[in-house]
Write a protein that holds these residues in place. Structure first.
Motif, short mmCIF file in Angstrom:
data_model
loop_
_atom_site.label_atom_id
_atom_site.label_comp_id
_atom_site.label_asym_id
_atom_site.label_seq_id
_atom_site.Cartn_x
_atom_site.Cartn_y
_atom_site.Cartn_z
N LEU A 98 0.87 -1.18 0.00
CA LEU A 98 0.00 0.00 0.00
C LEU A 98 0.90 1.22 0.00
N VAL A 99 0.78 2.05 -1.05
CA VAL A 99 1.68 3.20 -1.20
C VAL A 99 0.88 4.41 -1.68
N ASP A 100 1.50 5.56 -1.54
CA ASP A 100 0.93 6.77 -2.10
C ASP A 100 1.08 6.71 -3.63
N LEU A 101 -0.02 6.85 -4.35
CA LEU A 101 0.02 6.72 -5.80
C LEU A 101 0.93 7.76 -6.43
N ASN A 102 1.03 8.92 -5.82
CA ASN A 102 1.87 9.98 -6.39
C ASN A 102 3.35 9.68 -6.21
N ALA A 103 3.67 8.91 -5.17
CA ALA A 103 5.04 8.42 -5.02
C ALA A 103 5.35 7.41 -6.12
N LEU A 104 4.37 6.60 -6.51
CA LEU A 104 4.57 5.67 -7.61
C LEU A 104 4.79 6.41 -8.92
N ILE A 105 4.06 7.49 -9.15
CA ILE A 105 4.24 8.30 -10.36
C ILE A 105 5.68 8.81 -10.43
N ARG A 106 6.21 9.28 -9.33
CA ARG A 106 7.58 9.77 -9.31
C ARG A 106 8.57 8.62 -9.49
N PHE A 107 8.30 7.50 -8.85
CA PHE A 107 9.19 6.34 -8.95
C PHE A 107 9.28 5.86 -10.39
N ARG A 108 8.15 5.80 -11.08
CA ARG A 108 8.14 5.30 -12.47
C ARG A 108 8.92 6.24 -13.39
N CYS A 227 -6.73 20.12 -6.27
CA CYS A 227 -5.77 19.02 -6.42
C CYS A 227 -6.52 17.77 -6.86
N GLU A 228 -6.09 17.16 -7.94
CA GLU A 228 -6.79 16.00 -8.52
C GLU A 228 -6.21 14.67 -8.07
N ALA A 229 -5.24 14.70 -7.18
CA ALA A 229 -4.48 13.50 -6.85
C ALA A 229 -5.33 12.42 -6.20
N TYR A 230 -5.06 11.18 -6.59
CA TYR A 230 -5.53 10.02 -5.85
C TYR A 230 -4.59 9.81 -4.66
N ARG A 314 -8.97 11.93 -15.10
CA ARG A 314 -8.54 12.58 -13.86
C ARG A 314 -7.12 12.17 -13.50
N LEU A 315 -6.80 10.89 -13.69
CA LEU A 315 -5.45 10.44 -13.38
C LEU A 315 -4.43 11.14 -14.27
N GLU A 316 -4.75 11.34 -15.54
CA GLU A 316 -3.85 12.08 -16.43
C GLU A 316 -3.63 13.50 -15.91
N ARG A 317 -4.70 14.15 -15.46
CA ARG A 317 -4.56 15.53 -14.93
C ARG A 317 -3.71 15.53 -13.66
N SER A 318 -3.88 14.51 -12.83
CA SER A 318 -3.11 14.47 -11.58
C SER A 318 -1.63 14.23 -11.87
N ILE A 319 -1.34 13.46 -12.91
CA ILE A 319 0.06 13.26 -13.30
C ILE A 319 0.69 14.58 -13.73
N ASP A 320 -0.08 15.39 -14.46
CA ASP A 320 0.42 16.71 -14.85
C ASP A 320 0.70 17.58 -13.63
N PRO A 332 4.98 9.62 -17.41
CA PRO A 332 4.20 8.39 -17.50
C PRO A 332 2.75 8.70 -17.85
N SER A 333 2.09 7.77 -18.51
CA SER A 333 0.67 7.92 -18.81
C SER A 333 -0.15 7.22 -17.73
N ALA A 334 -1.45 7.44 -17.76
CA ALA A 334 -2.33 6.78 -16.80
C ALA A 334 -2.21 5.26 -16.88
N SER A 335 -2.08 4.73 -18.10
CA SER A 335 -1.97 3.28 -18.27
C SER A 335 -0.62 2.74 -17.78
N ASP A 336 0.39 3.61 -17.64
CA ASP A 336 1.67 3.20 -17.05
C ASP A 336 1.55 3.04 -15.54
N ILE A 337 0.58 3.74 -14.96
CA ILE A 337 0.46 3.82 -13.50
C ILE A 337 -0.59 2.87 -12.96
N PHE A 338 -1.69 2.68 -13.69
CA PHE A 338 -2.81 1.90 -13.15
C PHE A 338 -3.29 0.85 -14.14
#
Length: 352
Positions: A98-108, A227-230, A314-320, A332-338
């Motif tokens: 279980l992790v913060d999704l935004n940390a995963l975005i940065r990790f990827r 903020c649109e972040a999950y 929404r996930l694409e906007r949060s990545i931005d 990364p794109s939304a499909s790279d993350i989820f």
């Protein structure tokens, strides 16, 4: 002679039927025995921080036999933050985390990895600025000219530049004071800073527990200011997912049921969580779980689309928004993350 032949044929037919039934019975017995002897699939699950009521759905899936009914034996460990939990899953030391999704975005963006999230537990990130109204802060715009306490490694701070830009706040007008997470709430309680960044269900609830009057606290949730972040999400090791796809589906079915149960029976959920904490207050953790359910889990999006999923746009906007601070080398794109391919059908994820 014909009568003898007929009788012989009938006897032979009866014998064949009896043999077939016997073989079928033996096959059934062997299948049942094999099913009973089949060992559950061992799962190592990492929490990125010590257990509290915010992870009640996972605890319930363990304690109420939901994972077990899916043929899974889940053991847990606690690591020091989302980056470490992601690394454990990427290396195969843990199957899930279980992790913060935004940390995963940065990790990827920073590491060559195919680790993806497969279930969103917090549909809205719990990031917030928690302030004292008595220090003149009632809305986000009041933060200009104030001192903001920030803890090292605080994930909410990484989305603060995007939030400030979105709301027309000059970052240079807000003085930041670095501190350790252990003294964040005490320093705000003592009036040594005007506000702190953190998680709403942790900092705000902890401050009320320290005696700060609820009517003196302004909880400025990032989600309320654009903020649109999950938030927290379950990630899976890609090799395990490829090798054991049905185990991943079973894990998510159990987690979906655990989330629904935590929403329906929060008092029971907290009782189970307390058994997994070294020291915890039932009243405090019950308030924490109610806050998490209302603010982060049972959102309008979840009521429409069900537990665990994302809105890809929404996930694409949060990545931005994450990229405003990170400056991606390869966005990364939304499909790279989820990856939604392991989720139960929408109808099974809706909260009635």
């Amino acid at each position: 002679m014909r009568a003898i032949q007929t009788k012989f044929a009938r006897c032979l037919l009866a014998s064949l039927i009896g043999l077939a039934c016997g073989l079928a019975y033996l096959g059934t017995v062997e299948a049942l025995a094999a099913d009973q002897n089949r060992q559950p699939i061992a799962i190592q699950f990492s929490f990125d921080r010590p257990v509290n009521a915010g992870v009640a759905p996972i605890i319930l899936a363990m304690t109420d036999g939901l994972f077990g009914s899916e043929g899974l034996a889940v053991a847990t460990n606690v690591v020091a933050g989302s980056p470490e939990a992601i690394s454990r899953v990427a290396s195969g030391d843990s199957e899930f985390a279980l992790v913060d999704l935004n940390a995963l975005i940065r990790f990827r963006d920073q590491h060559p990895s195919s680790v993806k999230a497969v279930f969103i537990l917090f549909n809205k990130a719990p990031y917030a600025i928690v302030a004292r109204k008595s220090r003149g802060i009632h809305a986000l715009s009041d933060i200009e000219g104030k001192t903001l306490g920030v803890a090292e490694g605080d994930l909410s701070l990484l989305l603060w530049p995007a939030l400030a830009h979105h709301n027309g706040i000059k970052l240079t007008s807000v003085k930041q004071r670095q501190m350790s997470p252990a003294v964040r709430e005490p320093m705000l309680s003592a009036g040594q800073v005007d506000a702190v960044t953190g998680f709403s269900y942790l900092s705000a609830v902890n401050l009320r527990d320290r005696g700060v009057p609820a009517d003196d606290l302004a909880v400025l949730r990032f989600a309320d200011y654009g903020c649109e972040a999950y938030g927290f999400a379950v990630i899976v090791n890609p090799a395990f997912a490829a090798r054991r796809p049905e185990a991943v589906r079973g894990f998510l079915r159990a987690l979906t049921a655990g989330t629904s149960l935590a929403i329906r029976e929060p008092a029971h959920a907290v009782d189970e969580v307390l058994d997994h904490m070294d020291d915890g207050s039932r009243d405090l953790e019950l308030e924490r779980l109610h806050t998490v359910i209302n603010d982060n889990i049972l959102t309008s999006e979840v009521k429409r689309n069900g537990i665990g999923a994302v809105d890809p746009e929404r996930l694409e906007r949060s990545i931005d928004q994450v990229g405003e601070d990170v400056k991606f080398s390869r966005r990364p794109s939304a499909s790279d993350i989820f990856d939604d391919s392991f989720l139960p059908p929408r109808g099974d994820r809706l909260i009635n």
